[in-house]
Design a protein around this motif. Structure first.
Motif, short mmCIF file in Angstrom:
data_model
loop_
_atom_site.label_atom_id
_atom_site.label_comp_id
_atom_site.label_asym_id
_atom_site.label_seq_id
_atom_site.Cartn_x
_atom_site.Cartn_y
_atom_site.Cartn_z
N GLN A 1 0.80 -1.22 0.00
CA GLN A 1 0.00 0.00 0.00
C GLN A 1 0.84 1.28 0.00
OE1 GLN A 1 -3.14 -0.60 -0.58
NE2 GLN A 1 -2.61 -2.77 -0.38
N ASN A 2 2.14 1.12 0.14
CA ASN A 2 3.04 2.28 0.14
C ASN A 2 4.30 1.93 -0.64
OD1 ASN A 2 4.29 4.72 0.67
ND2 ASN A 2 4.84 4.21 2.78
N PRO A 3 4.16 1.74 -1.97
CA PRO A 3 5.29 1.25 -2.77
C PRO A 3 6.46 2.21 -2.87
CG PRO A 3 3.44 1.85 -4.19
CD PRO A 3 2.93 1.91 -2.78
N LYS A 4 6.31 3.45 -2.40
CA LYS A 4 7.41 4.42 -2.40
C LYS A 4 7.99 4.64 -1.00
CE LYS A 4 7.84 5.47 -6.76
NZ LYS A 4 9.09 5.09 -7.49
N ASP A 5 7.66 3.77 -0.08
CA ASP A 5 8.20 3.86 1.28
C ASP A 5 9.73 3.93 1.22
OD1 ASP A 5 8.93 3.60 3.91
OD2 ASP A 5 7.91 1.70 4.24
N PRO A 6 10.34 4.98 1.78
CA PRO A 6 11.81 5.10 1.72
C PRO A 6 12.54 3.91 2.34
CG PRO A 6 10.81 7.15 2.45
CD PRO A 6 9.71 6.13 2.46
N LYS A 7 11.88 3.20 3.25
CA LYS A 7 12.52 2.07 3.93
C LYS A 7 12.38 0.76 3.16
CE LYS A 7 11.75 4.08 8.52
NZ LYS A 7 11.12 3.88 9.86
N ARG A 8 11.75 0.79 2.00
CA ARG A 8 11.50 -0.43 1.24
C ARG A 8 12.79 -1.02 0.67
NH1 ARG A 8 11.11 3.78 -2.07
NH2 ARG A 8 11.76 3.62 -4.26
N ASP A 9 12.76 -2.31 0.41
CA ASP A 9 13.76 -2.90 -0.48
C ASP A 9 13.35 -2.57 -1.91
OD1 ASP A 9 15.21 -4.03 1.61
OD2 ASP A 9 14.15 -5.96 1.50
N ARG A 10 14.34 -2.46 -2.78
CA ARG A 10 14.07 -2.13 -4.19
C ARG A 10 14.18 -3.37 -5.06
NH1 ARG A 10 14.75 2.03 -0.46
NH2 ARG A 10 14.69 4.09 -1.48
N PHE A 11 13.23 -3.51 -5.98
CA PHE A 11 13.33 -4.56 -7.00
C PHE A 11 13.46 -3.91 -8.36
CE2 PHE A 11 11.32 -7.28 -10.24
CZ PHE A 11 12.23 -8.32 -10.21
N VAL A 12 14.59 -4.18 -9.01
CA VAL A 12 14.87 -3.63 -10.34
C VAL A 12 14.72 -4.75 -11.36
CG1 VAL A 12 16.63 -2.59 -11.83
CG2 VAL A 12 16.41 -1.85 -9.44
N MET A 13 13.78 -4.58 -12.29
CA MET A 13 13.62 -5.55 -13.37
C MET A 13 14.36 -5.02 -14.59
SD MET A 13 10.18 -7.33 -14.84
CE MET A 13 10.33 -8.77 -13.77
N SER A 14 15.57 -5.50 -14.78
CA SER A 14 16.38 -5.01 -15.89
C SER A 14 15.79 -5.42 -17.24
CB SER A 14 17.81 -5.54 -15.76
OG SER A 14 18.64 -4.99 -16.75
N THR A 15 15.26 -6.65 -17.30
CA THR A 15 14.62 -7.12 -18.53
C THR A 15 13.18 -6.62 -18.53
OG1 THR A 15 14.11 -9.20 -17.43
CG2 THR A 15 16.07 -9.15 -18.80
N GLY A 16 12.98 -5.41 -19.02
CA GLY A 16 11.65 -4.79 -18.94
C GLY A 16 10.56 -5.59 -19.60
N HIS A 17 10.91 -6.40 -20.60
CA HIS A 17 9.88 -7.19 -21.28
C HIS A 17 9.38 -8.35 -20.42
CE1 HIS A 17 13.74 -9.03 -22.26
NE2 HIS A 17 13.12 -10.15 -22.56
N TYR A 18 10.01 -8.60 -19.26
CA TYR A 18 9.48 -9.56 -18.30
C TYR A 18 8.37 -8.96 -17.46
CZ TYR A 18 13.51 -12.87 -18.66
OH TYR A 18 14.46 -13.78 -19.06
N SER A 19 7.91 -7.79 -17.82
CA SER A 19 6.95 -7.05 -16.99
C SER A 19 5.74 -7.87 -16.59
CB SER A 19 6.49 -5.78 -17.72
OG SER A 19 5.73 -6.10 -18.88
N ILE A 20 5.35 -8.83 -17.43
CA ILE A 20 4.17 -9.65 -17.13
C ILE A 20 4.31 -10.33 -15.76
CG2 ILE A 20 5.05 -11.73 -18.29
CD1 ILE A 20 2.16 -12.12 -19.39
N ALA A 21 5.55 -10.68 -15.38
CA ALA A 21 5.79 -11.30 -14.07
C ALA A 21 5.70 -10.27 -12.95
CB ALA A 21 7.16 -11.97 -14.06
N LEU A 22 6.17 -9.06 -13.20
CA LEU A 22 6.09 -8.01 -12.19
C LEU A 22 4.65 -7.60 -11.96
CD1 LEU A 22 7.41 -6.07 -10.24
CD2 LEU A 22 7.86 -4.52 -12.16
N TRP A 23 3.88 -7.43 -13.06
CA TRP A 23 2.46 -7.06 -12.88
C TRP A 23 1.74 -8.13 -12.06
CZ3 TRP A 23 4.10 -2.81 -13.84
CH2 TRP A 23 4.48 -2.29 -15.06
N ALA A 24 2.03 -9.39 -12.34
CA ALA A 24 1.38 -10.48 -11.60
C ALA A 24 1.69 -10.39 -10.11
CB ALA A 24 1.83 -11.83 -12.15
N ALA A 25 2.96 -10.11 -9.78
CA ALA A 25 3.35 -10.01 -8.37
C ALA A 25 2.69 -8.80 -7.69
CB ALA A 25 4.87 -9.91 -8.26
#
Length: 272
Positions: free
Chosen positions: A52-76
């Protein structure tokens, strides 16, 4: 940790991806299904992340370098509750937030993807900044074996080892394919290449949940050096007919194939 719970999450992620691909009958389904287990382990076990707070400064960051894998990120992000399930079928449509390559205007996305070879360098900058700020947050960056053919990837790998960024974990999806079929250049031995650049490395079955969780725990416990987890994944995991396709990079689902995919997925999910 309840491994069975994470496996059920991975199955749900795969179900979301099938729903997305059904919207326009196409997408980068093979890669997404291949890394579903990793995404479940990250978002529902390892990462410090508030849906509910995806920009929380204390969050861990997930970087998807292969942007075309986005279908997996949207699912998550849908499964986590950051994005609504009702938008799944808009994947790849005009004006959709569920683009076929990641855009940082969509909540939960850290970087714009699509131009391969840049994600590890961007993740390095994030990890170094977090270190300088005294933050305990970590950076997880997914990249592919295809990207290992980019010189910028190895420049970033060298810099990350130099700065001893032990708050960064590289997750290398080795599925053995590129746009037109098998890998063009011979990249093996992948794990030894990372070790040569000063990284600690684990080489695992990327579709085995227990192995993924154990590797993530290992990366968290080992200080002083960056960590790389080489994940040997199967493109199209969960759909046997797609697993057997030589060209599974971009999948077009013909109307006659959809019922077959549905039955295969149901059978595969029950078996697992």
């Amino acid at each position: 940790m309840d491994i069975a719970h994470l496996e059920r999450r991975a199955t749900r992620l795969r179900r979301h991806m099938l729903t997305m691909a059904s919207g326009r009958g196409q997408g980068y389904l093979g890669q997404g299904l291949g890394i579903a287990d990793l995404m479940a382990a990250l978002y529902f076990h390892e990462m410090k992340y508030d849906p509910q707070n995806p920009k929380d400064p204390k969050r861990d960051r997930f970087v998807m370098s292969t942007g075309h894998y986005s279908i997996a990120l949207w699912a998550a992000l849908v499964e986590a509750g950051t994005l609504p399930e009702s938008e799944l079928t808009t994947y790849g449509a005009d004006d959709s937030r569920f683009e076929m390559s990641t855009l940082d205007t969509t909540p939960g996305v850290e970087v714009i993807g699509g131009s391969l070879g840049h994600g590890l360098g961007q993740a390095a900058g994030m990890a170094l900044a977090l270190k300088l700020q005294g933050s305990t947050s970590r950076v997880f960056v997914e990249l592919s074996d295809g990207e290992l053919q980019e010189g910028s990837t190895w420049e970033a790998a060298m810099a990350i080892a130099h700065f001893r960024l032990d708050n960064l974990v590289a997750l290398v999806d080795c599925n053995g394919i590129q746009a037109d079929g098998p890998m063009v250049l011979r990249m093996e031995p992948v794990a030894e290449k990372w070790r040569a650049f000063g990284w600690e490395v684990r080489d695992i079955n990327g579709n085995d949940m227990s192995g993924i969780v154990e590797a993530l725990h290992w990366a968290r416990a080992t200080a002083g050096v960056p960590h790389a987890v080489v994940l040997r994944t199967t493109p199209g995991k969960g759909l046997p007919s797609l697993e057997r396709r030589e060209k599974a990079h971009f999948v077009r689902i013909e109307p006659d194939d959809w019922d077959k995919f549905e039955k295969e997925f149901a059978a595969s999910s029950e078996a697992s």
